[in-house]
Design a protein around this motif. Structure first.
Motif, PDB file in Angstrom:
ATOM      1  N   ARG A 106    -103.394  21.208 -85.063  1.00 18.29           N
ATOM      2  CA  ARG A 106    -102.660  22.030 -84.086  1.00 18.29           C
ATOM      3  C   ARG A 106    -102.540  21.276 -82.760  1.00 18.29           C
ATOM      4  NH1 ARG A 106    -105.363  27.075 -84.653  1.00 18.29           N
ATOM      5  NH2 ARG A 106    -103.953  27.773 -86.253  1.00 18.29           N
ATOM      6  N   GLU A 107    -103.636  20.674 -82.314  1.00 22.85           N
ATOM      7  CA  GLU A 107    -103.641  19.929 -81.046  1.00 22.85           C
ATOM      8  C   GLU A 107    -102.700  18.730 -81.084  1.00 22.85           C
ATOM      9  OE1 GLU A 107    -107.659  18.677 -80.352  1.00 22.85           O
ATOM     10  OE2 GLU A 107    -108.394  20.735 -80.220  1.00 22.85           O
ATOM     11  N   SER A 108    -102.662  18.050 -82.211  1.00 24.47           N
ATOM     12  CA  SER A 108    -101.877  16.815 -82.294  1.00 24.47           C
ATOM     13  C   SER A 108    -100.379  17.071 -82.199  1.00 24.47           C
ATOM     14  CB  SER A 108    -102.177  16.066 -83.596  1.00 24.47           C
ATOM     15  OG  SER A 108    -101.490  16.638 -84.689  1.00 24.47           O
ATOM     16  N   GLU A 109     -99.928  18.210 -82.664  1.00 20.31           N
ATOM     17  CA  GLU A 109     -98.507  18.534 -82.685  1.00 20.31           C
ATOM     18  C   GLU A 109     -97.681  17.471 -83.413  1.00 20.31           C
ATOM     19  OE1 GLU A 109     -97.467  19.152 -78.599  1.00 20.31           O
ATOM     20  OE2 GLU A 109     -98.521  21.068 -78.502  1.00 20.31           O
ATOM     21  N   ALA A 110     -98.308  16.771 -84.339  1.00 22.39           N
ATOM     22  CA  ALA A 110     -97.617  15.711 -85.080  1.00 22.39           C
ATOM     23  C   ALA A 110     -96.715  16.313 -86.146  1.00 22.39           C
ATOM     24  CB  ALA A 110     -98.639  14.781 -85.728  1.00 22.39           C
ATOM     25  N   ARG A 111     -95.489  15.801 -86.209  1.00 20.44           N
ATOM     26  CA  ARG A 111     -94.568  16.218 -87.264  1.00 20.44           C
ATOM     27  C   ARG A 111     -94.766  15.385 -88.522  1.00 20.44           C
ATOM     28  NH1 ARG A 111     -89.152  15.355 -85.493  1.00 20.44           N
ATOM     29  NH2 ARG A 111     -88.661  15.860 -87.636  1.00 20.44           N
ATOM     30  N   VAL A 112     -95.369  14.204 -88.374  1.00 24.85           N
ATOM     31  CA  VAL A 112     -95.658  13.347 -89.522  1.00 24.85           C
ATOM     32  C   VAL A 112     -97.161  13.151 -89.598  1.00 24.85           C
ATOM     33  CG1 VAL A 112     -95.341  11.067 -90.567  1.00 24.85           C
ATOM     34  CG2 VAL A 112     -93.434  12.159 -89.377  1.00 24.85           C
ATOM     35  N   LEU A 113     -97.694  13.423 -90.785  1.00 25.76           N
ATOM     36  CA  LEU A 113     -99.115  13.206 -91.043  1.00 25.76           C
ATOM     37  C   LEU A 113     -99.226  12.229 -92.201  1.00 25.76           C
ATOM     38  CD1 LEU A 113     -98.709  16.546 -90.516  1.00 25.76           C
ATOM     39  CD2 LEU A 113    -101.161  16.297 -90.329  1.00 25.76           C
ATOM     40  N   LEU A 132    -106.645  18.569 -96.244  1.00 24.06           N
ATOM     41  CA  LEU A 132    -105.552  18.652 -95.276  1.00 24.06           C
ATOM     42  C   LEU A 132    -104.587  19.778 -95.653  1.00 24.06           C
ATOM     43  CD1 LEU A 132    -104.195  17.470 -92.742  1.00 24.06           C
ATOM     44  CD2 LEU A 132    -102.912  15.962 -94.286  1.00 24.06           C
ATOM     45  N   ASP A 133    -104.310  19.935 -96.952  1.00 25.71           N
ATOM     46  CA  ASP A 133    -103.438  21.022 -97.412  1.00 25.71           C
ATOM     47  C   ASP A 133    -103.983  22.382 -96.971  1.00 25.71           C
ATOM     48  OD1 ASP A 133    -101.595  19.352 -98.635  1.00 25.71           O
ATOM     49  OD2 ASP A 133    -102.434  19.622-100.647  1.00 25.71           O
ATOM     50  N   ARG A 146     -93.994  24.529 -89.237  1.00 23.34           N
ATOM     51  CA  ARG A 146     -93.793  24.310 -90.669  1.00 23.34           C
ATOM     52  C   ARG A 146     -93.019  23.018 -90.898  1.00 23.34           C
ATOM     53  NH1 ARG A 146     -93.914  29.654 -93.533  1.00 23.34           N
ATOM     54  NH2 ARG A 146     -94.558  31.095 -91.921  1.00 23.34           N
ATOM     55  N   ASP A 147     -92.403  22.493 -89.851  1.00 26.42           N
ATOM     56  CA  ASP A 147     -91.544  21.313 -89.949  1.00 26.42           C
ATOM     57  C   ASP A 147     -92.386  20.050 -89.870  1.00 26.42           C
ATOM     58  OD1 ASP A 147     -89.276  19.748 -90.079  1.00 26.42           O
ATOM     59  OD2 ASP A 147     -88.950  19.806 -87.922  1.00 26.42           O
ATOM     60  N   ARG A 148     -93.049  19.718 -90.956  1.00 28.64           N
ATOM     61  CA  ARG A 148     -93.907  18.538 -91.011  1.00 28.64           C
ATOM     62  C   ARG A 148     -93.587  17.737 -92.264  1.00 28.64           C
ATOM     63  NH1 ARG A 148     -98.548  19.431 -87.661  1.00 28.64           N
ATOM     64  NH2 ARG A 148     -98.840  21.608 -87.214  1.00 28.64           N
ATOM     65  N   PRO A 159    -104.652  13.511-110.172  1.00 33.27           N
ATOM     66  CA  PRO A 159    -103.704  14.586-109.841  1.00 33.27           C
ATOM     67  C   PRO A 159    -103.899  15.057-108.397  1.00 33.27           C
ATOM     68  CG  PRO A 159    -104.791  15.014-111.937  1.00 33.27           C
ATOM     69  CD  PRO A 159    -105.487  13.840-111.318  1.00 33.27           C
ATOM     70  N   VAL A 160    -102.785  15.377-107.763  1.00 32.45           N
ATOM     71  CA  VAL A 160    -102.827  15.798-106.362  1.00 32.45           C
ATOM     72  C   VAL A 160    -101.859  16.966-106.186  1.00 32.45           C
ATOM     73  CG1 VAL A 160    -101.109  14.081-105.643  1.00 32.45           C
ATOM     74  CG2 VAL A 160    -102.712  14.962-103.981  1.00 32.45           C
ATOM     75  N   SER A 161    -102.271  17.948-105.399  1.00 37.30           N
ATOM     76  CA  SER A 161    -101.376  19.071-105.119  1.00 37.30           C
ATOM     77  C   SER A 161    -100.179  18.557-104.325  1.00 37.30           C
ATOM     78  CB  SER A 161    -102.112  20.163-104.345  1.00 37.30           C
ATOM     79  OG  SER A 161    -102.551  19.665-103.098  1.00 37.30           O
ATOM     80  N   TRP A 162     -99.043  19.221-104.488  1.00 38.23           N
ATOM     81  CA  TRP A 162     -97.817  18.715-103.885  1.00 38.23           C
ATOM     82  C   TRP A 162     -96.985  19.861-103.345  1.00 38.23           C
ATOM     83  CZ3 TRP A 162     -97.647  13.706-103.229  1.00 38.23           C
ATOM     84  CH2 TRP A 162     -96.459  13.113-102.792  1.00 38.23           C
ATOM     85  N   THR A 163     -96.489  19.715-102.142  1.00 37.48           N
ATOM     86  CA  THR A 163     -95.584  20.694-101.551  1.00 37.48           C
ATOM     87  C   THR A 163     -94.206  20.048-101.462  1.00 37.48           C
ATOM     88  OG1 THR A 163     -97.395  21.672-100.272  1.00 37.48           O
ATOM     89  CG2 THR A 163     -95.149  22.176 -99.551  1.00 37.48           C
ATOM     90  N   PRO A 164     -93.295  20.438-102.370  1.00 36.45           N
ATOM     91  CA  PRO A 164     -91.949  19.852-102.349  1.00 36.45           C
ATOM     92  C   PRO A 164     -91.272  20.066-100.993  1.00 36.45           C
ATOM     93  CG  PRO A 164     -92.300  21.141-104.352  1.00 36.45           C
ATOM     94  CD  PRO A 164     -93.461  21.427-103.428  1.00 36.45           C
ATOM     95  N   GLY A 165     -90.556  19.032-100.558  1.00 38.34           N
ATOM     96  CA  GLY A 165     -89.867  19.105 -99.283  1.00 38.34           C
ATOM     97  C   GLY A 165     -90.735  18.693 -98.108  1.00 38.34           C
ATOM     98  N   ARG A 166     -92.038  18.744 -98.268  1.00 35.69           N
ATOM     99  CA  ARG A 166     -92.961  18.351 -97.198  1.00 35.69           C
ATOM    100  C   ARG A 166     -93.668  17.046 -97.546  1.00 35.69           C
ATOM    101  NH1 ARG A 166     -98.644  21.216 -96.492  1.00 35.69           N
ATOM    102  NH2 ARG A 166     -99.010  19.730 -98.162  1.00 35.69           N
ATOM    103  N   ASP A 167     -94.160  16.944 -98.767  1.00 30.24           N
ATOM    104  CA  ASP A 167     -94.975  15.797 -99.176  1.00 30.24           C
ATOM    105  C   ASP A 167     -94.104  14.689 -99.763  1.00 30.24           C
ATOM    106  OD1 ASP A 167     -97.042  17.464 -98.463  1.00 30.24           O
ATOM    107  OD2 ASP A 167     -97.712  17.860-100.503  1.00 30.24           O
ATOM    108  N   ARG A 168     -94.438  13.462 -99.383  1.00 28.91           N
ATOM    109  CA  ARG A 168     -93.730  12.285 -99.890  1.00 28.91           C
ATOM    110  C   ARG A 168     -94.745  11.181-100.124  1.00 28.91           C
ATOM    111  NH1 ARG A 168     -88.542  11.144 -96.892  1.00 28.91           N
ATOM    112  NH2 ARG A 168     -88.289   9.801 -98.695  1.00 28.91           N
ATOM    113  N   TRP A 169     -94.519  10.377-101.155  1.00 24.30           N
ATOM    114  CA  TRP A 169     -95.397   9.243-101.415  1.00 24.30           C
ATOM    115  C   TRP A 169     -95.135   8.137-100.393  1.00 24.30           C
ATOM    116  CZ3 TRP A 169     -99.526   9.881-104.061  1.00 24.30           C
ATOM    117  CH2 TRP A 169     -99.556  10.724-105.168  1.00 24.30           C
ATOM    118  N   TRP A 170     -96.191   7.629 -99.808  1.00 17.81           N
ATOM    119  CA  TRP A 170     -96.149   6.535 -98.832  1.00 17.81           C
ATOM    120  C   TRP A 170     -95.362   5.346 -99.387  1.00 17.81           C
ATOM    121  CZ3 TRP A 170     -97.810   5.022 -93.967  1.00 17.81           C
ATOM    122  CH2 TRP A 170     -98.116   3.681 -93.772  1.00 17.81           C
TER     123      TRP A 170
END
Length: 177
Positions: A106-113, A132-133, A146-148, A159-170
């Motif tokens: 919340r403090e960081s206000e980062a749109r990209v993590l 983190l999820d 929500r815009d992250r 296996p890793v949980s995934w949120t479509p539209g938010r999560d992307r592979w590095w």
């Protein structure tokens, strides 16, 4: 004449100080049997690719990028990429609890993590992204952004949980042009 001598001297000094692209810049030893070596050329290429990827994701000078990674080469690459963009790297240590991650996110206000799927710590594979999820779900449920975008570094091939539209592979984002 003095100007010419000064610039020639500067070029000579630069040649002495700049390492060869093929020299080892970073040696990383992680989980048992895993070691990576990155040359200066590879490290700088990866930093350029990461900076380009962050730019495509909307990161500009002065923006914050939250990095929630164990001690892996991608952490160094993310730091160099932020430096190239004059973005602010906000560190979210993997040892933080979910409530601590909620506050720091919340403090960081980062749109990209940037996080990892998991990490090898204390002799075992520990979830990193899952924690983190949980934190991001709490931030969102309490009215947070929500815009992250979450860039996920694949370190443990599990296996890793995934949120479509938010999560992307590095590695996929760095491979885009």
């Amino acid at each position: 004449m003095l100007r010419s001598l000064t610039s020639e001297h500067a070029d000579d000094a630069r040649e002495v100080q700049e390492p060869e692209a093929s020299q080892i810049a970073l040696t990383w030893s992680g989980e048992p049997g895993r070691m990576e070596e990155l040359t200066y050329g590879t490290l700088l290429d990866q930093a350029d690719r990461a900076a380009a990827a962050l730019t495509r994701l909307g990161v500009r000078a002065g923006d914050k990028v939250a990095v929630h990674l164990p001690l892996v080469p991608e952490s160094v690459i993310a730091t160099l990429a932020c430096g190239r963009l004059d973005a602010i790297r906000s560190t979210l240590p993997v040892s933080l609890t979910v409530p601590e991650l909620v506050a720091r996110t919340r403090e960081s206000e980062a749109r990209v993590l940037i996080t990892a799927d998991a990490a090898f710590l204390d002799g075992a594979i520990r979830p990193v992204k899952a924690r983190l999820d949980h934190a991001l779900a709490r931030v969102t449920s309490s009215g947070g952004s929500r815009d992250r975008t979450v860039l996920v570094v694949n370190r443990c091939a599990r296996p890793v949980s995934w949120t479509p539209g938010r999560d992307r592979w590095w590695h996929e984002v760095l491979g885009e042009k």
